[in-house]
Design a protein around this motif. Structure first.
Motif, PDB file in Angstrom:
ATOM      1  N   VAL A  14       0.838  -1.188   0.000  1.00 61.74           N
ATOM      2  CA  VAL A  14       0.000   0.000   0.000  1.00 61.74           C
ATOM      3  C   VAL A  14       0.877   1.244   0.000  1.00 61.74           C
ATOM      4  N   SER A  15       0.313   2.349  -0.473  1.00 60.23           N
ATOM      5  CA  SER A  15       1.085   3.579  -0.588  1.00 60.23           C
ATOM      6  C   SER A  15       1.163   4.325   0.747  1.00 60.23           C
ATOM      7  N   TYR A  36      -6.982  13.420  -1.651  1.00 61.18           N
ATOM      8  CA  TYR A  36      -7.522  12.410  -2.565  1.00 61.18           C
ATOM      9  C   TYR A  36      -7.018  12.593  -3.995  1.00 61.18           C
ATOM     10  N   ASP A  37      -6.684  13.819  -4.375  1.00 61.18           N
ATOM     11  CA  ASP A  37      -6.013  14.012  -5.664  1.00 61.18           C
ATOM     12  C   ASP A  37      -4.692  13.246  -5.685  1.00 61.18           C
ATOM     13  N   LYS A  38      -3.940  13.361  -4.601  1.00 57.59           N
ATOM     14  CA  LYS A  38      -2.635  12.693  -4.510  1.00 57.59           C
ATOM     15  C   LYS A  38      -2.786  11.172  -4.523  1.00 57.59           C
ATOM     16  N   TRP A  39      -3.853  10.691  -3.901  1.00 60.23           N
ATOM     17  CA  TRP A  39      -4.053   9.256  -3.738  1.00 60.23           C
ATOM     18  C   TRP A  39      -4.719   8.602  -4.950  1.00 60.23           C
ATOM     19  N   ALA A  40      -5.255   9.382  -5.864  1.00 55.86           N
ATOM     20  CA  ALA A  40      -6.175   8.879  -6.885  1.00 55.86           C
ATOM     21  C   ALA A  40      -5.618   7.698  -7.690  1.00 55.86           C
ATOM     22  N   THR A  41      -4.356   7.746  -8.056  1.00 58.20           N
ATOM     23  CA  THR A  41      -3.829   6.712  -8.955  1.00 58.20           C
ATOM     24  C   THR A  41      -3.630   5.369  -8.266  1.00 58.20           C
ATOM     25  N   SER A  42      -3.439   5.359  -6.941  1.00 56.84           N
ATOM     26  CA  SER A  42      -3.238   4.085  -6.239  1.00 56.84           C
ATOM     27  C   SER A  42      -4.377   3.748  -5.277  1.00 56.84           C
ATOM     28  N   TYR A  43      -5.403   4.569  -5.251  1.00 59.11           N
ATOM     29  CA  TYR A  43      -6.503   4.441  -4.292  1.00 59.11           C
ATOM     30  C   TYR A  43      -7.144   3.054  -4.328  1.00 59.11           C
ATOM     31  N   ILE A  73     -29.321   6.835 -10.410  1.00 58.53           N
ATOM     32  CA  ILE A  73     -28.742   6.688  -9.083  1.00 58.53           C
ATOM     33  C   ILE A  73     -27.698   7.782  -8.869  1.00 58.53           C
ATOM     34  N   LEU A  74     -27.708   8.404  -7.693  1.00 56.55           N
ATOM     35  CA  LEU A  74     -26.666   9.348  -7.306  1.00 56.55           C
ATOM     36  C   LEU A  74     -25.639   8.636  -6.443  1.00 56.55           C
ATOM     37  N   ASP A  75     -24.393   8.708  -6.862  1.00 57.85           N
ATOM     38  CA  ASP A  75     -23.266   8.134  -6.117  1.00 57.85           C
ATOM     39  C   ASP A  75     -22.466   9.293  -5.534  1.00 57.85           C
ATOM     40  N   ALA A  76     -22.748   9.622  -4.273  1.00 59.75           N
ATOM     41  CA  ALA A  76     -22.169  10.804  -3.633  1.00 59.75           C
ATOM     42  C   ALA A  76     -20.876  10.445  -2.919  1.00 59.75           C
ATOM     43  N   GLY A  77     -19.814  11.175  -3.235  1.00 60.25           N
ATOM     44  CA  GLY A  77     -18.494  10.821  -2.731  1.00 60.25           C
ATOM     45  C   GLY A  77     -17.956   9.613  -3.478  1.00 60.25           C
ATOM     46  N   CYS A  78     -18.086   9.658  -4.795  1.00 63.74           N
ATOM     47  CA  CYS A  78     -17.809   8.480  -5.633  1.00 63.74           C
ATOM     48  C   CYS A  78     -16.330   8.146  -5.752  1.00 63.74           C
ATOM     49  N   GLY A  79     -15.455   9.095  -5.405  1.00 63.73           N
ATOM     50  CA  GLY A  79     -14.028   8.817  -5.504  1.00 63.73           C
ATOM     51  C   GLY A  79     -13.612   8.434  -6.903  1.00 63.73           C
ATOM     52  N   THR A  80     -12.807   7.401  -7.008  1.00 63.73           N
ATOM     53  CA  THR A  80     -12.284   6.968  -8.307  1.00 63.73           C
ATOM     54  C   THR A  80     -13.232   6.027  -9.046  1.00 63.73           C
ATOM     55  N   GLY A  81     -14.406   5.780  -8.472  1.00 62.56           N
ATOM     56  CA  GLY A  81     -15.421   5.026  -9.190  1.00 62.56           C
ATOM     57  C   GLY A  81     -15.633   3.586  -8.751  1.00 62.56           C
ATOM     58  N   ASP A  99     -17.888  14.192  -6.398  1.00 64.49           N
ATOM     59  CA  ASP A  99     -16.767  14.077  -5.470  1.00 64.49           C
ATOM     60  C   ASP A  99     -16.055  15.411  -5.408  1.00 64.49           C
ATOM     61  N   ILE A 100     -15.284  15.614  -4.341  1.00 68.86           N
ATOM     62  CA  ILE A 100     -14.548  16.867  -4.160  1.00 68.86           C
ATOM     63  C   ILE A 100     -13.189  16.841  -4.847  1.00 68.86           C
ATOM     64  N   SER A 101     -12.733  15.662  -5.264  1.00 68.28           N
ATOM     65  CA  SER A 101     -11.385  15.498  -5.819  1.00 68.28           C
ATOM     66  C   SER A 101     -11.410  15.402  -7.345  1.00 68.28           C
ATOM     67  N   PRO A 102     -10.890  16.409  -8.058  1.00 68.18           N
ATOM     68  CA  PRO A 102     -10.869  16.356  -9.523  1.00 68.18           C
ATOM     69  C   PRO A 102     -10.090  15.163 -10.074  1.00 68.18           C
ATOM     70  N   GLU A 103      -8.963  14.838  -9.452  1.00 69.97           N
ATOM     71  CA  GLU A 103      -8.163  13.720  -9.949  1.00 69.97           C
ATOM     72  C   GLU A 103      -8.891  12.390  -9.756  1.00 69.97           C
ATOM     73  N   SER A 104      -9.627  12.264  -8.666  1.00 74.31           N
ATOM     74  CA  SER A 104     -10.423  11.055  -8.467  1.00 74.31           C
ATOM     75  C   SER A 104     -11.498  10.935  -9.531  1.00 74.31           C
ATOM     76  N   LEU A 105     -12.128  12.047  -9.875  1.00 76.82           N
ATOM     77  CA  LEU A 105     -13.166  12.013 -10.906  1.00 76.82           C
ATOM     78  C   LEU A 105     -12.584  11.651 -12.273  1.00 76.82           C
ATOM     79  N   LYS A 106     -11.350  12.043 -12.531  1.00 74.56           N
ATOM     80  CA  LYS A 106     -10.702  11.626 -13.784  1.00 74.56           C
ATOM     81  C   LYS A 106     -10.566  10.111 -13.833  1.00 74.56           C
ATOM     82  N   GLN A 107     -10.206   9.524 -12.700  1.00 73.39           N
ATOM     83  CA  GLN A 107     -10.108   8.063 -12.634  1.00 73.39           C
ATOM     84  C   GLN A 107     -11.489   7.426 -12.779  1.00 73.39           C
TER      85      GLN A 107
END
Length: 223
Positions: A14-15, A36-43, A73-81, A99-107
């Motif tokens: 784990v990271s 969560y932006d920082k964590w997005a790629t390894s989340y 369906i609304l997925d609130a706080g969806c993170g990386t999906g 979600d509040i994290s742009p990088e997570s939404l990209k994932q």
């Protein structure tokens, strides 16, 4: 940093960002988004390695409580999906993620299971019309919400009468104030409780969570 490993998860699996999770409970919105932006790629790799299964459990609950798979369906706080992917695995095809994290939404976008993805702060009014969804879920994200009553009223505004709201919350944070807030919405006719689960595993192989921090799943029917 706190070591995320214990007897079940090796230090190298784990990271370092994952091992900082316990420190984010009271983070500001800006700090939370940055984390969560920082964590997005390894989340996803990190959480799955630590035994995180809440997205799959929540998706099953929505299906089991009669929400048709062609409903929005609304997925609130969806993170990386992860949450949306599990809804998709249950057959849902009209999923909106916030979600509040742009990088997570990209994932999350790469999952191909969301019709819409939006950056939203769940401490503020959500940018959707009344009765937009047949169900809403919020899995693993209520820790970061200051205005629980406001968010639950927002979910109740967005979910059609007869629809459901499913959320998880840590048992150690499920205090009298939190429970009273939920009961107040029941008392005023906003919703009614369908189910409150016994404690369930959260992140069982995280050293700071493990068996010490479990979660409840709650399901409410909107009136």
């Amino acid at each position: 940093m706190v070591d995320a490993s214990d007897g079940n998860t090796s230090h190298n699996s784990v990271s370092d960002t994952a091992s900082d999770l316990v420190n984010m409970t009271h983070a500001s919105p800006d700090a939370l988004a940055a984390y969560y932006d920082k964590w997005a790629t390894s989340y996803e790799k990190d959480l799955l390695a630590m035994g995180y299964r809440a997205p799959a459990e929540a998706a099953k609950l929505i299906r089991q409580h009669g929400i048709a798979t062609n409903n929005p369906i609304l997925d609130a706080g969806c993170g990386t999906g992860l949450t949306g992917l599990e809804l998709s695995n249950q057959g849902y095809s009209h999923i909106t993620g916030i979600d509040i994290s742009p990088e997570s939404l990209k994932q999350a976008k790469t999952k191909g299971c969301y019709q819409t993805l939006k950056i939203q702060n769940m401490n503020q009014q959500l940018d959707f019309a009344n009765d937009s969804f047949a169900a809403a879920q919020c899995i693993g994200a209520l820790t970061y919400v200051d205005n629980i009553e406001g968010l639950m009223r927002e979910f109740s505004r967005l979910v059609q009468a007869g629809g459901i709201i499913v959320f998880s919350h840590r048992v150690d944070l499920y205090d009298g104030k939190f429970a009273n807030t939920l009961q107040a919405l029941d008392d005023d006719g906003t919703w009614s409780l369908i189910d409150h689960s016994p404690p369930r595993p959260y992140i069982p192989d995280h050293a700071d969570f493990g068996d010490e921090k479990t979660i409840h799943y709650d399901i409410y029917r909107v009136h």
